[in-house]
Design a protein around this motif. Sequence first.
Motif, PDB file in Angstrom:
ATOM      1  N   PRO A 168      59.755 -44.066 -21.380  1.00 51.88           N
ATOM      2  CA  PRO A 168      58.779 -44.013 -20.295  1.00 51.88           C
ATOM      3  C   PRO A 168      58.585 -42.605 -19.745  1.00 51.88           C
ATOM      4  O   PRO A 168      59.488 -41.778 -19.804  1.00 51.88           O
ATOM      5  N   GLY A 169      57.366 -42.364 -19.224  1.00 53.99           N
ATOM      6  CA  GLY A 169      57.082 -41.072 -18.590  1.00 53.99           C
ATOM      7  C   GLY A 169      56.574 -40.002 -19.548  1.00 53.99           C
ATOM      8  O   GLY A 169      56.248 -38.892 -19.129  1.00 53.99           O
ATOM      9  N   ALA A 170      56.498 -40.320 -20.832  1.00 56.56           N
ATOM     10  CA  ALA A 170      56.104 -39.317 -21.847  1.00 56.56           C
ATOM     11  C   ALA A 170      54.588 -39.131 -21.906  1.00 56.56           C
ATOM     12  O   ALA A 170      53.826 -40.008 -21.500  1.00 56.56           O
ATOM     13  N   ILE A 171      54.181 -37.967 -22.403  1.00 58.76           N
ATOM     14  CA  ILE A 171      52.761 -37.758 -22.711  1.00 58.76           C
ATOM     15  C   ILE A 171      52.602 -37.130 -24.096  1.00 58.76           C
ATOM     16  O   ILE A 171      53.507 -36.434 -24.581  1.00 58.76           O
ATOM     17  N   GLY A 172      51.459 -37.396 -24.696  1.00 60.66           N
ATOM     18  CA  GLY A 172      51.035 -36.700 -25.905  1.00 60.66           C
ATOM     19  C   GLY A 172      49.766 -35.954 -25.538  1.00 60.66           C
ATOM     20  O   GLY A 172      48.864 -36.545 -24.920  1.00 60.66           O
ATOM     21  N   PHE A 173      49.694 -34.684 -25.877  1.00 66.99           N
ATOM     22  CA  PHE A 173      48.519 -33.877 -25.554  1.00 66.99           C
ATOM     23  C   PHE A 173      47.943 -33.361 -26.855  1.00 66.99           C
ATOM     24  O   PHE A 173      48.647 -32.709 -27.636  1.00 66.99           O
ATOM     25  N   MET A 174      46.677 -33.672 -27.118  1.00 68.82           N
ATOM     26  CA  MET A 174      46.095 -33.295 -28.400  1.00 68.82           C
ATOM     27  C   MET A 174      44.670 -32.778 -28.250  1.00 68.82           C
ATOM     28  O   MET A 174      43.955 -33.184 -27.335  1.00 68.82           O
ATOM     29  N   TYR A 175      44.322 -31.851 -29.122  1.00 73.22           N
ATOM     30  CA  TYR A 175      42.959 -31.311 -29.069  1.00 73.22           C
ATOM     31  C   TYR A 175      42.508 -30.877 -30.456  1.00 73.22           C
ATOM     32  O   TYR A 175      43.318 -30.578 -31.337  1.00 73.22           O
ATOM     33  N   PHE A 176      41.179 -30.881 -30.625  1.00 74.07           N
ATOM     34  CA  PHE A 176      40.550 -30.537 -31.881  1.00 74.07           C
ATOM     35  C   PHE A 176      39.477 -29.506 -31.550  1.00 74.07           C
ATOM     36  O   PHE A 176      38.586 -29.760 -30.749  1.00 74.07           O
ATOM     37  N   ALA A 177      39.603 -28.305 -32.123  1.00 71.52           N
ATOM     38  CA  ALA A 177      38.641 -27.220 -31.831  1.00 71.52           C
ATOM     39  C   ALA A 177      38.320 -26.451 -33.100  1.00 71.52           C
ATOM     40  O   ALA A 177      39.191 -26.247 -33.954  1.00 71.52           O
ATOM     41  N   GLU A 178      37.077 -26.044 -33.235  1.00 74.43           N
ATOM     42  CA  GLU A 178      36.662 -25.282 -34.432  1.00 74.43           C
ATOM     43  C   GLU A 178      35.844 -24.063 -34.041  1.00 74.43           C
ATOM     44  O   GLU A 178      35.138 -24.097 -33.041  1.00 74.43           O
ATOM     45  N   THR A 213      43.479 -29.485 -35.598  1.00 75.24           N
ATOM     46  CA  THR A 213      44.003 -30.358 -34.537  1.00 75.24           C
ATOM     47  C   THR A 213      45.420 -29.926 -34.178  1.00 75.24           C
ATOM     48  O   THR A 213      46.189 -29.507 -35.042  1.00 75.24           O
ATOM     49  N   ARG A 214      45.758 -30.017 -32.891  1.00 73.06           N
ATOM     50  CA  ARG A 214      47.151 -29.815 -32.456  1.00 73.06           C
ATOM     51  C   ARG A 214      47.568 -30.989 -31.592  1.00 73.06           C
ATOM     52  O   ARG A 214      46.757 -31.545 -30.867  1.00 73.06           O
ATOM     53  N   LEU A 215      48.841 -31.341 -31.686  1.00 72.55           N
ATOM     54  CA  LEU A 215      49.366 -32.430 -30.863  1.00 72.55           C
ATOM     55  C   LEU A 215      50.749 -32.044 -30.351  1.00 72.55           C
ATOM     56  O   LEU A 215      51.614 -31.644 -31.129  1.00 72.55           O
ATOM     57  N   ASP A 238      44.932 -21.449 -28.308  1.00 74.51           N
ATOM     58  CA  ASP A 238      44.472 -22.039 -29.570  1.00 74.51           C
ATOM     59  C   ASP A 238      42.960 -22.216 -29.633  1.00 74.51           C
ATOM     60  O   ASP A 238      42.388 -22.253 -30.723  1.00 74.51           O
ATOM     61  N   THR A 239      42.312 -22.378 -28.486  1.00 66.82           N
ATOM     62  CA  THR A 239      40.874 -22.676 -28.498  1.00 66.82           C
ATOM     63  C   THR A 239      40.006 -21.452 -28.174  1.00 66.82           C
ATOM     64  O   THR A 239      38.790 -21.559 -28.131  1.00 66.82           O
ATOM     65  N   LYS A 240      40.647 -20.321 -27.978  1.00 59.69           N
ATOM     66  CA  LYS A 240      39.914 -19.085 -27.641  1.00 59.69           C
ATOM     67  C   LYS A 240      38.893 -18.757 -28.743  1.00 59.69           C
ATOM     68  O   LYS A 240      39.223 -18.688 -29.923  1.00 59.69           O
ATOM     69  N   ALA A 296      37.243 -32.111 -29.048  1.00 64.38           N
ATOM     70  CA  ALA A 296      37.857 -33.309 -28.447  1.00 64.38           C
ATOM     71  C   ALA A 296      39.208 -32.969 -27.834  1.00 64.38           C
ATOM     72  O   ALA A 296      39.939 -32.121 -28.367  1.00 64.38           O
ATOM     73  N   VAL A 297      39.520 -33.632 -26.717  1.00 65.76           N
ATOM     74  CA  VAL A 297      40.830 -33.475 -26.069  1.00 65.76           C
ATOM     75  C   VAL A 297      41.308 -34.864 -25.660  1.00 65.76           C
ATOM     76  O   VAL A 297      40.532 -35.653 -25.112  1.00 65.76           O
ATOM     77  N   GLY A 298      42.571 -35.158 -25.933  1.00 66.31           N
ATOM     78  CA  GLY A 298      43.106 -36.462 -25.563  1.00 66.31           C
ATOM     79  C   GLY A 298      44.484 -36.354 -24.925  1.00 66.31           C
ATOM     80  O   GLY A 298      45.256 -35.449 -25.252  1.00 66.31           O
ATOM     81  N   ILE A 299      44.756 -37.251 -24.003  1.00 65.58           N
ATOM     82  CA  ILE A 299      46.098 -37.372 -23.423  1.00 65.58           C
ATOM     83  C   ILE A 299      46.513 -38.836 -23.563  1.00 65.58           C
ATOM     84  O   ILE A 299      45.914 -39.730 -22.968  1.00 65.58           O
ATOM     85  N   SER A 300      47.513 -39.067 -24.421  1.00 63.11           N
ATOM     86  CA  SER A 300      48.099 -40.407 -24.555  1.00 63.11           C
ATOM     87  C   SER A 300      49.365 -40.404 -23.722  1.00 63.11           C
ATOM     88  O   SER A 300      50.112 -39.427 -23.750  1.00 63.11           O
ATOM     89  N   HIS A 301      49.620 -41.492 -23.020  1.00 62.57           N
ATOM     90  CA  HIS A 301      50.801 -41.448 -22.155  1.00 62.57           C
ATOM     91  C   HIS A 301      51.520 -42.785 -22.109  1.00 62.57           C
ATOM     92  O   HIS A 301      50.954 -43.837 -22.445  1.00 62.57           O
ATOM     93  N   ALA A 302      52.792 -42.729 -21.702  1.00 62.19           N
ATOM     94  CA  ALA A 302      53.599 -43.932 -21.479  1.00 62.19           C
ATOM     95  C   ALA A 302      54.004 -43.893 -20.003  1.00 62.19           C
ATOM     96  O   ALA A 302      55.153 -43.626 -19.678  1.00 62.19           O
TER      97      ALA A 302
END
Length: 280
Positions: A270-280, A154-156, A219-221, A227-233
């Motif tokens: 405010p205005g921030a994002i978190g970008f995360m993904y899980f690849a195997e 996982t990366r975030l 990273d995912t090559k 899974a991919v997620g974007i958490s945001h404020a």
Amino acid sequence: MGRIHIVTDSTCDLSTEEIMEYDIKVVPLTIQIDDKTYVDGQDLQPDSFLQLMKNSKELPKSSQPAPGKFKELFDELGKNGDQIISIHMTGSMSGTYDSARQAAEMTDSDVTVIDSRYIAIALAFQLREAIKLRDQGATVEQIVARLNEVRKNTRLFVVVDTLENLIKGGRIGKGKGMIGSLLNIKPIATLDDGSYTPVSKARSHKQVVKYLFEQFLEDTKGKTVKAVGISHADGLTTMGNPLKELIESTGFNGVEIKFTSPIISTHTGPGAIGFMYFAE
């Protein structure tokens, strides 16, 4: 053989429906705004919190649940010999994991406490894997071993739009903050080792999106994106949506979008994002 119960905290970004469907027990953190204390996810919701934070005299303060709260839950869940896996937000950003660990030492129940080393949807990746394996009949040991693999894959990334909250919260020095504000720099950090680690900086939202997408591709090559997620404020318009479109252009259509918890947006602003993904 008894059941395995899954426990987590209110920074996990799981929907109420998911929590109910899989019987996940959530121990909430609390947040203090000026002189009033709110329970995260119960009397404080992510989107309305930003306005409260904007109007508050001081930066809101979050507090982890007391060990007693966890012990009470652990005692109840484990009274018939059932086992418990308690998975929490990174210990480097909160004492929540530590509170759960202390409670596990105090209770007679069989509890395994895990530091996910992540937050938000990246914590949800591990919770969902634990639920899936539990429902397939896996043992606690098998689940713990699998979660170690999920964590490694996982990366975030965290991107803030303003340095104000990081400075107020003592995450970065005032000098650096002043320079960043003057140059309108948007720091990009990872949470790969469980702590906030700056890795790059960009001068525009467009540059942020480009950097994150390139990292994702690298990273995912040759791997399968699970899974991919974007958490945001409130950072969807500026960075979240353009990034989602780029991810979808690769053929992955399951990008999960969540308004992150007040506990996280207190630190990011405010205005921030978190970008995360899980690849195997």
